[in-house]
Scaffold this motif. Structure first.
Motif, PDB file in Angstrom:
ATOM      1  N   VAL A 159       0.835  -1.205   0.000  1.00 17.45           N
ATOM      2  CA  VAL A 159       0.000   0.000   0.000  1.00 17.45           C
ATOM      3  C   VAL A 159       0.870   1.255   0.000  1.00 17.45           C
ATOM      4  O   VAL A 159       0.559   2.247  -0.679  1.00 17.45           O
ATOM      5  CB  VAL A 159      -0.966  -0.008   1.200  1.00 17.45           C
ATOM      6  CG1 VAL A 159      -1.713   1.319   1.312  1.00 17.45           C
ATOM      7  CG2 VAL A 159      -1.967  -1.162   1.069  1.00 17.45           C
ATOM      8  N   GLU A 169       1.987   1.955  -3.416  1.00 16.37           N
ATOM      9  CA  GLU A 169       0.888   2.503  -4.210  1.00 16.37           C
ATOM     10  C   GLU A 169       0.665   3.975  -3.860  1.00 16.37           C
ATOM     11  O   GLU A 169       0.398   4.803  -4.742  1.00 16.37           O
ATOM     12  CB  GLU A 169      -0.374   1.681  -3.957  1.00 16.37           C
ATOM     13  CG  GLU A 169      -1.458   1.880  -4.996  1.00 16.37           C
ATOM     14  CD  GLU A 169      -2.629   0.927  -4.826  1.00 16.37           C
ATOM     15  OE1 GLU A 169      -3.639   1.123  -5.511  1.00 16.37           O
ATOM     16  OE2 GLU A 169      -2.534  -0.004  -3.982  1.00 16.37           O
ATOM     17  N   GLN A 170       0.782   4.307  -2.583  1.00 16.14           N
ATOM     18  CA  GLN A 170       0.667   5.707  -2.176  1.00 16.14           C
ATOM     19  C   GLN A 170       1.750   6.563  -2.829  1.00 16.14           C
ATOM     20  O   GLN A 170       1.487   7.686  -3.262  1.00 16.14           O
ATOM     21  CB  GLN A 170       0.801   5.821  -0.655  1.00 16.14           C
ATOM     22  CG  GLN A 170      -0.452   5.508   0.133  1.00 16.14           C
ATOM     23  CD  GLN A 170      -0.233   5.811   1.604  1.00 16.14           C
ATOM     24  OE1 GLN A 170       0.654   5.242   2.247  1.00 16.14           O
ATOM     25  NE2 GLN A 170      -1.037   6.699   2.141  1.00 16.14           N
ATOM     26  N   ARG A 213     -12.287  -0.235  -1.866  1.00 14.45           N
ATOM     27  CA  ARG A 213     -11.487  -0.629  -3.027  1.00 14.45           C
ATOM     28  C   ARG A 213     -12.361  -0.757  -4.269  1.00 14.45           C
ATOM     29  O   ARG A 213     -11.972  -0.392  -5.386  1.00 14.45           O
ATOM     30  CB  ARG A 213     -10.778  -1.946  -2.757  1.00 14.45           C
ATOM     31  CG  ARG A 213      -9.443  -1.824  -2.092  1.00 14.45           C
ATOM     32  CD  ARG A 213      -8.400  -1.265  -3.040  1.00 14.45           C
ATOM     33  NE  ARG A 213      -7.071  -1.288  -2.444  1.00 14.45           N
ATOM     34  CZ  ARG A 213      -5.991  -0.790  -3.028  1.00 14.45           C
ATOM     35  NH1 ARG A 213      -6.087  -0.204  -4.203  1.00 14.45           N
ATOM     36  NH2 ARG A 213      -4.822  -0.848  -2.426  1.00 14.45           N
ATOM     37  N   ARG A 223      -8.204   9.292  -4.165  1.00 14.32           N
ATOM     38  CA  ARG A 223      -7.586   7.968  -4.208  1.00 14.32           C
ATOM     39  C   ARG A 223      -6.508   7.844  -3.139  1.00 14.32           C
ATOM     40  O   ARG A 223      -6.376   6.794  -2.496  1.00 14.32           O
ATOM     41  CB  ARG A 223      -7.011   7.701  -5.605  1.00 14.32           C
ATOM     42  CG  ARG A 223      -6.703   6.235  -5.855  1.00 14.32           C
ATOM     43  CD  ARG A 223      -6.621   5.914  -7.327  1.00 14.32           C
ATOM     44  NE  ARG A 223      -5.462   6.476  -7.993  1.00 14.32           N
ATOM     45  CZ  ARG A 223      -5.481   7.508  -8.837  1.00 14.32           C
ATOM     46  NH1 ARG A 223      -6.634   8.113  -9.110  1.00 14.32           N
ATOM     47  NH2 ARG A 223      -4.374   7.950  -9.399  1.00 14.32           N
ATOM     48  N   LEU A 265      -6.257   5.140  -0.105  1.00 12.98           N
ATOM     49  CA  LEU A 265      -5.035   4.396   0.218  1.00 12.98           C
ATOM     50  C   LEU A 265      -4.565   4.697   1.641  1.00 12.98           C
ATOM     51  O   LEU A 265      -4.018   3.819   2.319  1.00 12.98           O
ATOM     52  CB  LEU A 265      -3.938   4.734  -0.793  1.00 12.98           C
ATOM     53  CG  LEU A 265      -4.164   4.190  -2.206  1.00 12.98           C
ATOM     54  CD1 LEU A 265      -3.150   4.791  -3.169  1.00 12.98           C
ATOM     55  CD2 LEU A 265      -4.093   2.669  -2.220  1.00 12.98           C
ATOM     56  N   GLN A 296      -6.577   2.438   3.670  1.00 11.16           N
ATOM     57  CA  GLN A 296      -6.101   1.072   3.516  1.00 11.16           C
ATOM     58  C   GLN A 296      -4.789   0.868   4.275  1.00 11.16           C
ATOM     59  O   GLN A 296      -4.570  -0.173   4.899  1.00 11.16           O
ATOM     60  CB  GLN A 296      -5.902   0.759   2.034  1.00 11.16           C
ATOM     61  CG  GLN A 296      -7.183   0.729   1.212  1.00 11.16           C
ATOM     62  CD  GLN A 296      -7.885  -0.597   1.245  1.00 11.16           C
ATOM     63  OE1 GLN A 296      -7.259  -1.640   1.341  1.00 11.16           O
ATOM     64  NE2 GLN A 296      -9.214  -0.594   1.141  1.00 11.16           N
ATOM     65  N   ARG A 297      -3.920   1.877   4.234  1.00 12.45           N
ATOM     66  CA  ARG A 297      -2.657   1.780   4.963  1.00 12.45           C
ATOM     67  C   ARG A 297      -2.905   1.681   6.459  1.00 12.45           C
ATOM     68  O   ARG A 297      -2.257   0.888   7.163  1.00 12.45           O
ATOM     69  CB  ARG A 297      -1.785   2.993   4.640  1.00 12.45           C
ATOM     70  CG  ARG A 297      -0.449   2.996   5.392  1.00 12.45           C
ATOM     71  CD  ARG A 297       0.419   4.149   4.939  1.00 12.45           C
ATOM     72  NE  ARG A 297       1.689   4.212   5.647  1.00 12.45           N
ATOM     73  CZ  ARG A 297       2.671   5.058   5.351  1.00 12.45           C
ATOM     74  NH1 ARG A 297       2.517   5.915   4.346  1.00 12.45           N
ATOM     75  NH2 ARG A 297       3.796   5.050   6.046  1.00 12.45           N
TER      76      ARG A 297
END
Length: 562
Positions: free
Chosen positions: A267, A270-271, A426, A440, A444, A447-448
């Protein structure tokens, strides 16, 4: 989504319904949560006798189920879910964990107060019910204190950190201008001025409730705190039970911990990619600072926050209904509110059984916080509303013709429920609703946080080795706080609340991300099994129509046996 054709009630339905009715009798405040009349002033028995009565009801129900055979697929799921849930309830009671139910977010100390948030306030009769329940707060608190005493005698006491924070919360409830003071000073409502006799009852009830919470704070400080352990970690045996409670699945804790470490790294990568979209070469922190400074993404004051939540929620429902999900008209409203407390956290409460009270999204704003950023919280609205908790919970309530009352309203498994909500976040990215890089990055960020909680929660409570990226040695609460500072981009007040929550509610916080993982695994297994015939919207409908069940039960219900 039309309600399923009515199915014939079965012997297993009858047992489940009887158990559900027993729950309503033993847990009358739960009836208020469901919007069911007849128990407006009552509380459950929080004493050891009340805890034993709940356990005995579970034991008796399990015995009734022993010789029953499922009549259809719905019965198969009901039997599976009841054996898993009720059997675990008995295990937890016999281990004595329910005698030490004390933490900063989800224990009787909060729920005795919080039930007032769901009580109607439109008429004099409504306020008469509130006055009656206020008058019953002392008995509820006395019962709770007696269970905590019994837990202390059995060596089951929450950590000092939890005892101290609940003492602080109780103090806020009873201070001048606090929650009970506000309730007790009510003199009028939507239909006019309240009778003097009723305002006197409200004042007397509020005084009684304040006195009760003062007695709770005194007990916690004088009797429980000296017996409370300094150590926050609960150990493997305790953790394995509560992890199963929140997941409905007995996962391999070490494997899940390793996966959490890997997921956190993924994650973060992705960030970093999204941060580069926001400004080439920007770090994650720099990108977040740019978003925070953007006037178009700022909200000032709780009224603006509430209005923004409502507008985004309404827009999401309009976009989802009939396109990506089946949403009947009665479910197409989520009421967004600012919570009457300042403890931190955002949460959802389901609709009443007849939908006369809508599902609600609540934001408990910490004291002193008055500025908010939309880029962080867009994904939160999807999590709590649609396609998250509201779609999930309201769907079960709606399926009256398919599910018995226990399946519709009497069961909640965090891993399945919170896992679905995180899965929904997601999914909104996959469906194109988080195309804005800022929104977005907010998803994230959430999610992190959930991945970091897997690492923190399992690592601290089982005292595992710290991954090299985050330190050395084994986890302690103090090392965990620094780790959360590095991975949770939230205010100091929110961070302190979350940190204390994870330490005092072992196994619950990881259930979000672990639940998401299991939801995605189940979806992919069904996709593989069905091949080209797989339809995502149909899969979601089948899954949501099951109601909230443990994740192992969910897999058995959705994935064909091989």
């Amino acid at each position: 989504m039309p309600s399923a054709p009515a199915r014939q009630s079965t012997a297993i339905d009858a047992v489940a319904t009887s158990y559900y009715e027993t729950l309503l009798r033993l847990l009358p405040d739960y009836a208020t949560q469901l919007g069911l009349p007849g128990h407006e002033t009552e509380y459950r028995d929080y004493s050891p006798a009340g805890l034993e009565a709940l356990a005995e009801a579970a034991r008796e129900t399990l015995l009734l189920l022993e010789d029953l055979t499922p009549a259809d697929d719905v019965d198969t799921v009901t039997l599976d879910a009841m054996r898993e849930r009720l059997g675990l309830d008995v295990e937890i009671h016999e281990a004595g964990l329910d005698y030490a139910d004390l933490n900063n977010i989800a224990c009787p100390a909060q729920s005795i107060r919080a039930i007032f948030d769901l009580m109607p306030t439109a008429t004099a009769e409504d306020w008469s019910h509130i006055a009656g329940r206020l008058a019953n707060v002392p008995d509820a608190i006395d019962g709770y204190i007696s269970s905590l005493r019994a837990g202390r005698e059995r060596g089951r006491v929450a950590a000092r950190r939890q005892v101290s924070i609940v003492m602080e919360q109780a103090g806020k409830y009873v201070e001048d201008g606090g929650f009970f003071d506000s309730l007790g000073s009510t003199t009028s409502t939507d239909d006019g001025v309240l009778p003097e006799s009723l305002t006197q009852q409200l004042r007397a009830g509020a005084d009684a409730a304040r006195t009760a919470y003062r007695s709770l704070a005194t007990f916690l400080g004088e009797e429980l705190l000296p017996a409370a352990p300094e150590q926050d970690a609960v150990g493997r045996e305790h953790y394995a039970l509560t992890s199963r409670l929140f997941l409905g699945s007995g996962v391999d804790l070490e494997e899940t911990y390793r996966w959490g470490v890997e997921e956190l790294d993924r994650v973060i990568a992705e960030q970093e990619a999204v941060a580069d979209e926001i400004r080439p070469g920007a770090t994650i922190e720099e990108a977040m600072a740019l978003l925070d400074a953007d006037p178009a993404r700022q909200l000032h004051g709780t009224e603006a926050l509430q209005a923004w939540m409502q507008e985004l929620s309404d827009t999401a429902i309009d976009a989802m209904a009939g396109v990506h999900f089946d949403i009947p008209d009665v479910m197409r409203r989520v009421e967004c509110r600012i919570a009457p407390t300042s403890e931190g956290g955002i949460y959802y409460t389901g609709p009443s059984d007849d939908f006369s009270r809508p599902g609600r999204m609540w934001w408990s704003v910490p004291e002193g916080e008055d500025s908010f950023t939309t880029w962080k919280e867009t994904t939160t609205v999807y999590h709590e509303g649609v396609p998250g908790h509201h779609l999930q919970i309201a769907t079960a309530v709606f399926q009256r013709a398919l599910l018995n009352p226990w399946r519709r309203n009497g069961i909640w498994v965090s891993g399945q429920g919170e896992g679905w909500a995180l899965y929904a976040e997601r999914l909104m990215q996959e469906l194109g609703f988080l195309s804005d890089p800022g929104d977005r990055l907010g998803m994230l960020d959430a999610q992190r946080m959930r991945a970091a909680r897997v690492v923190f929660d399992i690592g601290v409570h089982l005292e595992l080795e710290i991954p090299e990226r985050w330190g050395t040695g084994t986890w302690t609460a103090e090392k965990g706080y620094v780790f959360l500072q590095q991975n949770l981009a939230i205010s100091e007040g929110q961070l302190d609340f979350e940190y204390t929550r994870y330490l005092g509610w072992p196994g619950q916080a990881p259930a979000y991300k672990i639940g998401q993982r299991l939801w995605e695994q189940i979806r992919d297994e069904v996709r593989t099994s069905e091949g080209e015939a797989f339809d995502l919207r149909a899969f979601h409908t089948r899954a949501l129509n099951l109601g909230s069940v443990g994740l192992d039960t969910l897999r058995r219900a959705l994935v064909p046996a091989t």
